[in-house]
Scaffold this active site. Structure first.
Site, PDB file in Angstrom:
ATOM      1  N   ASN A   1      15.620 -18.667   7.632  1.00 36.54           N
ATOM      2  CA  ASN A   1      14.629 -18.096   8.546  1.00 36.54           C
ATOM      3  C   ASN A   1      15.302 -16.952   9.315  1.00 36.54           C
ATOM      4  O   ASN A   1      16.175 -17.186  10.130  1.00 36.54           O
ATOM      5  CB  ASN A   1      14.148 -19.204   9.498  1.00 36.54           C
ATOM      6  CG  ASN A   1      13.129 -18.714  10.520  1.00 36.54           C
ATOM      7  OD1 ASN A   1      12.951 -17.514  10.710  1.00 36.54           O
ATOM      8  ND2 ASN A   1      12.482 -19.652  11.180  1.00 36.54           N
TER       9      ASN A   1
ATOM     10  N   HIS B   1       5.931 -15.232   6.927  1.00 41.66           N
ATOM     11  CA  HIS B   1       7.208 -15.481   7.604  1.00 41.66           C
ATOM     12  C   HIS B   1       7.860 -16.686   6.929  1.00 41.66           C
ATOM     13  O   HIS B   1       7.217 -17.682   6.640  1.00 41.66           O
ATOM     14  CB  HIS B   1       6.956 -15.767   9.086  1.00 41.66           C
ATOM     15  CG  HIS B   1       8.145 -16.338   9.773  1.00 41.66           C
ATOM     16  ND1 HIS B   1       9.388 -15.741   9.717  1.00 41.66           N
ATOM     17  CD2 HIS B   1       8.307 -17.471  10.520  1.00 41.66           C
ATOM     18  CE1 HIS B   1      10.247 -16.469  10.406  1.00 41.66           C
ATOM     19  NE2 HIS B   1       9.624 -17.526  10.895  1.00 41.66           N
TER      20      HIS B   1
ATOM     21  N   CYS C   1       9.573 -15.138  16.025  1.00 38.45           N
ATOM     22  CA  CYS C   1       9.357 -15.045  14.571  1.00 38.45           C
ATOM     23  C   CYS C   1       8.081 -14.297  14.205  1.00 38.45           C
ATOM     24  O   CYS C   1       7.918 -13.851  13.073  1.00 38.45           O
ATOM     25  CB  CYS C   1       9.344 -16.438  13.952  1.00 38.45           C
ATOM     26  SG  CYS C   1      10.915 -17.281  14.140  1.00 38.45           S
TER      27      CYS C   1
END
Ligand code: UT7
Length: 323
Positions: free
Chosen positions: A280, A250, A113
């Site tokens: 996500n 993020h 990520c």
């Protein structure tokens, strides 16, 4: 001083939207639980023929158009992904071919990520070292393909998508009023590599594996790690949190985003949040959020943008840029 200026931004999302109600039909969960614990309402899921490569190419083409540049201006492609089309060759080389680029270099970067922040920082370093002048920095993911769709603790969280920045080498004054990347800091701590991982790989199981996560453990470290790496960037660049116009983090969990903003003293109204309809999307989430705030007119030229991310490894990092 050479600066890496964000000249263009582009994104691409799979056609299919999966709502929390749709997921409730697959695993024992509810719209209420998902929204309360994460802030997610829906996510895009790649269909047949939609891959990390195709999403990356679509996002890159839009970013080039937005920059008013052509593929011929690109001499480096860095594609942040943990879900490449194949183990090798790098998906970045496939994107290079699809865009008709035959010069320079292309490689994938894997920091889960945190991939987009890692890729931005790497691109900036290569531009400053004189190794590249026009760089496509891409985050593209198809996490739906590595999810365990029987595990409600993970499958509700992720979605697919891609986003790209075109960075261009430009001469700046060397102060914080320059457009471009002002500062970056990358971190990792491999002691936590078993907290968020896939349970397979070419060298171990000869399979791709599925995502496994101790969510509570990741959550516990997220706010502290993210706040401290942002503080390091602010100290190094001699800037303060109050100077930040937009916070583009993020998109993992609404509670993490708000926790970081609060700890840093950033007004909640400055958080760009797209996880409600993207979930996500790992390395793609920052450019997807950035693009949303550009399109609705929030982000404007000359504004100071803070980007940060944390992911498997653990890896984490932050980048401060003047758009
Ligand atoms: O982007 C990479 C980095 N990743 C992250 O940043 C993720 C970080 N972690 C998180 O965002 C959160 O930890 C989660 C959203 C994954 C989970 O939220 P939580 O508040 O930490 O919940 P929990 O794991 O403590 O679970 C609470 C309860 C458990 O039940 P019991 O043990 O209290 O009876 C879970 O079994 O919620 C249950 N649960 C669910 N219930 C309904 C877990 N998943 C679900 C679900 N639907 N999907």
């Amino acid at each position: 001083m050479i600066r890496s200026v964000i000249k263009g931004v582009g994104t691409s999302l799979p056609e299919r939207v999966m709502t929390n109600a749709d997921i409730s039909k697959i695993v024992d969960t509810s719209h209420e639980w998902i929204v309360e614990r994460t802030g997610i309402h829906a996510r895009h899921i790649a269909g047949e023929g939609e891959t990390t490569r195709s999403l990356a190419v679509a996002a890159s083409s839009k970013a080039l158009h937005d920059a008013g540049m052509s593929a011929a201006d690109i001499d480096l492609i860095i594609l942040a992904t943990s879900t490449p089309d194949n183990t090798f060759p790098a998906t970045a080389t496939m994107v290079q071919a699809d865009l008709g680029i035959t010069r320079g270099a292309a490689f994938d970067l894997q920091a889960v990520c945190s991939g987009f922040v890692y890729a931005l920082s790497t691109a900036d370093a290569m531009i400053k070292a004189g190794q590249a002048t026009g760089v496509l920095v891409i985050g593209s993911e198809t996490f739906s393909r590595i999810l365990d769709w029987t595990d409600r603790t993970t499958c509700v969280l992720f979605g697919d998508g891609a986003g790209a920045f075109v960075l261009s080498a430009e001469q700046g004054e060397g102060d914080n009023n320059d457009r471009g990347i002002i500062g970056s800091k990358l971190r990792s701590d491999g002691r936590y590599n078993d907290k968020l991982y896939v349970d397979g790989g070419p060298s171990t199981t000869k399979t791709v594996g599925l995502l496994r996560m101790e969510g509570r453990e990741v959550f516990k470290h997220a706010v502290t790690n993210l706040s401290s790496v942002v503080e390091e960037v602010l100290i190094e660049t001699k800037m303060t949190a109050s100077e930040i116009d937009w916070f583009v983090p993020h998109q993992a969990n609404r509670r993490i985003l708000e926790g970081v903003a609060k700890k840093l003293g950033i007004d909640e109204a400055k958080i760009v949040m797209t996880l409600d309809h993207h979930g996500n999307t790992s390395a793609a989430s920052i450019p997807l959020a950035f693009d949303a705030a550009l399109k609705d007119g929030r982000i404007k030229r000359g504004q100071l943008i803070l980007m940060e991310a944390m992911g498997g490894g653990f890896t984490w990092g932050a980048t401060l840029a003047r758009y």
